[in-house]
Design an enzyme around this catalytic site. Structure first.
Site, short mmCIF file in Angstrom:
data_model
loop_
_atom_site.label_atom_id
_atom_site.label_comp_id
_atom_site.label_asym_id
_atom_site.label_seq_id
_atom_site.Cartn_x
_atom_site.Cartn_y
_atom_site.Cartn_z
N HIS A 1 0.80 -1.22 -0.02
CA HIS A 1 -0.02 -0.10 -0.10
C HIS A 1 1.00 1.22 -0.13
O HIS A 1 0.46 2.41 -0.83
CB HIS A 1 -0.96 0.06 1.11
N LYS B 1 -17.14 -6.94 8.38
CA LYS B 1 -16.26 -7.50 7.77
C LYS B 1 -15.37 -8.00 9.17
O LYS B 1 -14.83 -7.01 9.69
CB LYS B 1 -15.39 -6.71 6.67
N ARG C 1 -2.09 -6.76 -8.03
CA ARG C 1 -1.08 -7.71 -8.00
C ARG C 1 -1.01 -9.05 -8.90
O ARG C 1 0.20 -9.43 -9.25
CB ARG C 1 -1.16 -8.18 -6.64
N SER D 1 -3.20 -7.64 2.99
CA SER D 1 -3.46 -7.60 4.44
C SER D 1 -4.05 -8.75 5.00
O SER D 1 -3.51 -9.25 6.16
CB SER D 1 -4.32 -6.50 4.43
O1 PNS Z 1 -9.32 -3.32 0.29
P1 PNS Z 1 -10.63 -3.76 0.12
O2 PNS Z 1 -11.42 -4.15 1.07
O3 PNS Z 1 -10.55 -4.51 -1.32
O4 PNS Z 1 -11.45 -2.15 -0.56
C1 PNS Z 1 -12.84 -2.28 -1.03
C2 PNS Z 1 -13.53 -1.02 -1.48
C3 PNS Z 1 -13.26 -0.24 -0.16
C4 PNS Z 1 -12.57 -0.51 -2.44
C5 PNS Z 1 -14.66 -1.30 -1.98
O5 PNS Z 1 -15.50 -1.99 -0.89
C6 PNS Z 1 -15.64 -0.15 -2.36
O6 PNS Z 1 -15.28 0.48 -3.23
N1 PNS Z 1 -16.51 0.30 -1.60
C7 PNS Z 1 -17.29 1.22 -1.73
C8 PNS Z 1 -19.14 0.79 -2.11
C9 PNS Z 1 -19.30 1.09 -3.45
O7 PNS Z 1 -19.10 2.10 -3.70
N2 PNS Z 1 -19.85 -0.14 -4.20
C10 PNS Z 1 -20.44 0.07 -5.28
C11 PNS Z 1 -19.71 0.37 -6.46
S1 PNS Z 1 -18.29 -0.77 -6.79
#
Ligand code: PNS
Length: 163
Positions: A17, A41, A94, A131
């Site tokens: 990150h 989560k 990745r 993570s």
């Molecule tokens: O590190 P992660 O857990 O893979 O991150 C996921 C994240 C936060 C990027 C994803 O869950 C997200 O974009 N959440 C916002 C909700 C949203 O907008 N959803 C609809 C469109 S994809």
């Protein structure tokens, strides 16, 4: 300087990150690290511990001027992007598995609000770091000290000590 959002759970914020953050900033962007808050989560660090570890890391890496840390509010990522005036989302890739996970979200964000996702390929020396695997290795007694910035390692150790 354009603003981009780097969203994620960051549980914990890893060297992968950090590399992504540094590279997004080096492209000339103001970067907002948006830390998601998902109580359902099952993670390791609470939101404040994750944000604090990232803030300390940015200070140590002299990135605080160009990069800020915010909580990603409940709701759509694109709404947050609009609120902070960000034109794009940045995510790391990745592997092809990441691409399979990211592609529908990127297309949806583009469809909903014209917000593009800029993908940066993870440095190959860091591509095995996630993570979730860091949490697992740490929980089973393995050494994760060369995968995390020091503040994340400290936060992980503190969380383990109380659990
Ligand atoms: O590190 P992660 O857990 O893979 O991150 C996921 C994240 C936060 C990027 C994803 O869950 C997200 O974009 N959440 C916002 C909700 C949203 O907008 N959803 C609809 C469109 S994809």
């Amino acid at each position: 300087m354009s603003t981009v959002v780097l969203p994620g759970s960051f549980d914990p914020f890893t060297l992968g990150h950090l590399d992504l953050t540094r590279r997004a900033a080096a492209l000339g962007h103001h970067v907002i690290i948006a830390v998601s808050h998902n109580p359902s989560k099952k993670g390791m660090l609470d939101l404040e511990a994750r944000k604090s570890a990232i803030t300390q890391t940015l200070a140590q890496e002299q990135l605080s001027e160009q990069v800020e840390v915010r909580t990603l509010p409940k709701g759509l990522l694109v709404d947050f992007c609009r609120e902070v005036g960000a034109g794009a989302v940045v995510r790391g890739l990745r592997s092809q598995l990441d691409l399979a996970y990211e592609e529908p979200m990127a297309r949806m964000n583009q469809h909903l609000a014209g917000v593009d996702t800029v993908f940066l390929l993870t440095d190959s020396t860091l591509a095995h770091i996630s993570s979730s695997l860091v949490r697992e290795v740490h929980a089973l007694g393995g050494d994760v000290s060369d995968m995390l910035p020091e503040p994340s390692l400290d936060a992980l150790s503190a969380a383990t000590a109380v659990s």
